[in-house]
Structure formats: C-alpha cells, structure tokens
Design a protein around this motif. Structure first.
Motif, short mmCIF file in Angstrom:
data_model
loop_
_atom_site.label_atom_id
_atom_site.label_comp_id
_atom_site.label_asym_id
_atom_site.label_seq_id
_atom_site.Cartn_x
_atom_site.Cartn_y
_atom_site.Cartn_z
N ASP A 44 0.84 -1.20 0.00
CA ASP A 44 0.00 0.00 0.00
C ASP A 44 0.87 1.25 0.00
N GLU A 45 0.27 2.36 -0.44
CA GLU A 45 1.01 3.61 -0.56
C GLU A 45 1.31 4.24 0.80
N HIS A 46 0.51 3.92 1.81
CA HIS A 46 0.78 4.47 3.14
C HIS A 46 2.16 4.05 3.64
N LEU A 47 2.46 2.75 3.57
CA LEU A 47 3.76 2.28 4.03
C LEU A 47 4.88 2.76 3.10
N ALA A 48 4.61 2.81 1.79
CA ALA A 48 5.62 3.31 0.86
C ALA A 48 6.01 4.75 1.19
N MET A 49 5.02 5.56 1.55
CA MET A 49 5.31 6.94 1.94
C MET A 49 6.07 6.98 3.26
N ALA A 50 5.62 6.17 4.23
CA ALA A 50 6.22 6.21 5.56
C ALA A 50 7.68 5.80 5.55
N GLU A 51 8.01 4.72 4.81
CA GLU A 51 9.40 4.25 4.85
C GLU A 51 10.34 5.21 4.14
N SER A 52 9.79 6.03 3.22
CA SER A 52 10.63 7.01 2.53
C SER A 52 10.83 8.28 3.34
N GLN A 53 10.08 8.44 4.41
CA GLN A 53 10.26 9.60 5.29
C GLN A 53 11.41 9.28 6.25
N PRO A 54 12.45 10.09 6.28
CA PRO A 54 13.73 9.67 6.87
C PRO A 54 13.82 9.86 8.38
N SER A 55 12.92 9.29 9.13
CA SER A 55 12.99 9.38 10.58
C SER A 55 14.28 8.71 11.07
#
Length: 385
Positions: free
Chosen positions: A41-52
């Motif tokens: 899903d796009e939610h996880l794709a977005m989250a993992e690309s956010q560099p926390s």
C-alpha cells in the motif's frame, strides 16, 4: 568566502538502509529495495521514505553549511496545511540550529479514499551559519515525516565522513509513535531522544501505519546489523482491524522467529502498546475525523466482537506478555517484554493527552523516552547488556 560543494554520498549518511538514485539526487530509504517491492500500500511506501532517524554526519571546521534538497510535503484536503519539516543541526551531539526548506513536491493525501497525488516542485536549501570555528562533528537530522531527496552539501571548509560502528547499534521497529508523529522536530522523537541520551547509533524502522508484522520487515531486521533490537507491536493491527487473535499469535511468533534467524542472541525487547483511549477496549478499524476542522481519529469497531477474536490494545498487551513469558522466554534468555503502559499509561494521558486521539504530544515523546531509557537501558534493564 570559498564554497566547497560536496555531492551527498552514502558514506555521509547514517540511519538509512538503502539509497535510490533519482533525477535530482539521492533518496534515503528505511527499507531495502527487496522489501519495498513487497509493500502492499502507498501508506507504508510513503512512511518508509520519510527519513525518521536518518542524518548526515561529518567532521569539519566549516562555519556555514548548506544542504540542498527536494522535500515532499503532505496535504490533507479540508484541514490546515502540515507545517514544513524541520532540519536539526547538532554540533558534537548538541542541538545547535534548526531550519526548514520551503516549497518542494506536494503529496495530497485523501485518507478516506486512500488516494495519493504528487505534484512536483522546486528544490530548496537548508542553510546554517555561525557554527563554531573549530574541528567538530556535525550531524544534520532530516525531517522525520517529510520525504527528502538529497542533492549536495555546500560548506566553507572541507568535510570528512565519519564511519558507523563506533557506538552500539540500536535497531527499533514500531508504528507512527516510533516514527515520530506529533514530535516537533527529528531529534525530538522518542527513539531519537533515547539514542541521543544513551549514545546509541539509531536505525529507526518506525513506520506510520506500517507496524503490521509484515514478513519483509522481519527479514529486513534479520539482515540488518544490530547490537540491540526493540519491537513495539500492536497498535497498527488494531487501527487497521487487520487480523483476529487466532492469526495474531502465530504471526508474532513467525516475526520473532525470522528476527532470531539473523540475531540468535542479540538482546531483543518486545514492547506492547502505550495507552490510547480509542482502542483500549474498542476494536478497529480507525477512521479519520475532520468534523472540527483538524485531523483526529475515531474507532469504529464493536466491543461485543472482542469475544470472537477481534483485537484491542488490552487484548494485545495480554497476548504479547503471554507469548514472551509463557511460550518463548524459557528457551530465549535474551528475549524480554516491556508493558507499554509503563511508558505511557492512563495517568500520563490525564497530564499529556494525545492531541489527535492517537499520537503523543512532544512532551509525551520526552516522557516515553525517559521511561524507556530507565526501564530498558539503565543497569538491570533488558537492553543494558
């Protein structure tokens, strides 16, 4: 003033697991390419690309440092704009300056429909001036909830990368709370606060909405070098109403089995959910609520169905404790359990309520960090070594 331009390369970065070459620079990822191909899903794709937890680290005498980036902002129709992400600059471990990069790409997220639409925008610069004129370690922590492509680094003195491996490596996996939702800046997330206070080299695999016991995440943890591992599990499974208790128990065992395949004796701490009134006794799914002009959340499940196996936070806490204590700990002396209510419980909610009903405030992030350090890393703690 002489300006030295240095392309951003992997040896300058810490806290990432992969880099993607884009048309304009490098995009840090917190899941490797093989795992990303399995994201559903796009939610996880977005989250993992956010560099926390991802940061540039180098030695330099530079007094001016400018990082050129392409940020990707988020927008939710019907609510105020999300503030620009913050770049934290640390000098010898001390937070010294903060800035933001305006503009960039815009990702419009329709939570109700599950749609993501990205509009490209210009690059920008995070500029820091007046740094001490001496040899020093500089860290630039990237915005924890803003996908960031890295272009180049301008300085007024040469820079030298600092290799990883000098400090204990802490690998943490969790939900949006671990990702840093509602934290005011990247070194203000509770994992970053813990790592900074304890001198740990953090790799943060906290993914907003993405702690789902996914096998590809377990394999990523299995294959990533670590001296300490913690897994904060449960809340996203309730949020999404993803599985029933019958599936949850073997899924946890399978996740732990995979992690142990690569880390058979590494100290491993399983942390259950912190207090969240929405889901203590009410199952998911979670629904966004825009009724007062801000983004809040509400639970939509039926508590009467808990007896049939639907998950709540209360159910998950009890089951995680049972899995670790009754089913695995006798054969795994390096496996430990921590009740999330000890990090943030109902009395803490009375003092530091969850602003959107789901995610802790900046003050609560600090509280969780202090409690985690005390319970997990202090002498006698599960990860103390």
């Amino acid at each position: 003033m002489t300006t030295i331009t240095t392309p951003v390369t992997e040896d300058l970065l810490h806290g990432h697991l992969d880099l993607e070459r884009t048309a304009r620079g490098l995009l840090p990822h917190r899941l490797p390419a093989e795992a990303r191909r399995r994201i559903p899903d796009e939610h996880l794709a977005m989250a993992e690309s956010q560099p926390s937890g991802v940061r540039l680290v180098f030695r330099t005498r530079a007094t001016t440092v400018t990082l050129h980036t392409v940020p990707t902002k988020r927008a939710y129709p019907g609510v105020p704009n999300v503030p620009d992400g913050v770049y934290d600059l640390l000098v010898d471990g001390r937070l010294t300056a903060q800035t933001a990069v305006p503009g960039g790409n815009l990702c419009t997220v329709d939570l109700a429909a599950g749609r993501f639409e990205v509009t490209e925008g210009p690059s920008g610069s995070a500029r820091f001036t007046g740094l001490p004129d001496r040899d020093k370690t500089v860290e630039i922590w990237l915005p924890h909830t803003e996908t960031t492509e890295l272009i180049a680094l301008d300085t007024d003195a040469p820079i030298e990368p600092i290799p990883t491996g000098a400090r204990k490596r802490w690998l943490h996996h969790g939900s949006s709370i671990s990702h840093g939702s509602n934290a005011a800046h990247p070194t203000g997330t509770w994992p970053a606060l813990v790592a900074g206070g304890a001198g740990l080299d953090l790799t943060n695999l906290g993914f907003g909405g993405g702690a789902m016991l996914d096998p590809f995440t377990a394999r990523t943890i299995r294959d990533t070098p670590a001296d300490l591992i913690s897994l904060k599990l449960g809340v996203n499974l309730v949020n999404a109403d993803l599985m029933r208790l019958r599936a949850f128990t073997p899924a946890v065992h399978g996740f732990l089995d995979t992690v142990r395949d690569g880390h058979p004796t590494t100290p491993l701490l399983v942390v259950s959910p912190v207090f969240c009134p929405l889901h203590e006794t009410v199952p998911g799914p979670l629904a966004p609520d825009f009724s007062n002009g801000t983004l809040r959340y509400r639970a939509t499940g039926d508590p009467a169905e808990v007896a049939a196996g639907r998950l709540t936070l209360t159910v998950i806490r009890a089951e995680l404790a049972r899995i670790v204590a009754a089913r695995r700990a006798d054969g795994d002396h390096h496996l430990h359990h921590l009740d999330g209510l000890a990090l943030y419980g109902e009395p803490d909610h009375d003092v530091h309520p969850l602003p959107d009903g789901l995610h802790p405030s900046p003050e609560a992030h600090r509280l969780i960090a202090e409690r985690f350090a005390e319970l997990a890393l202090a002498p006698g703690g599960a990860l103390a070594g």
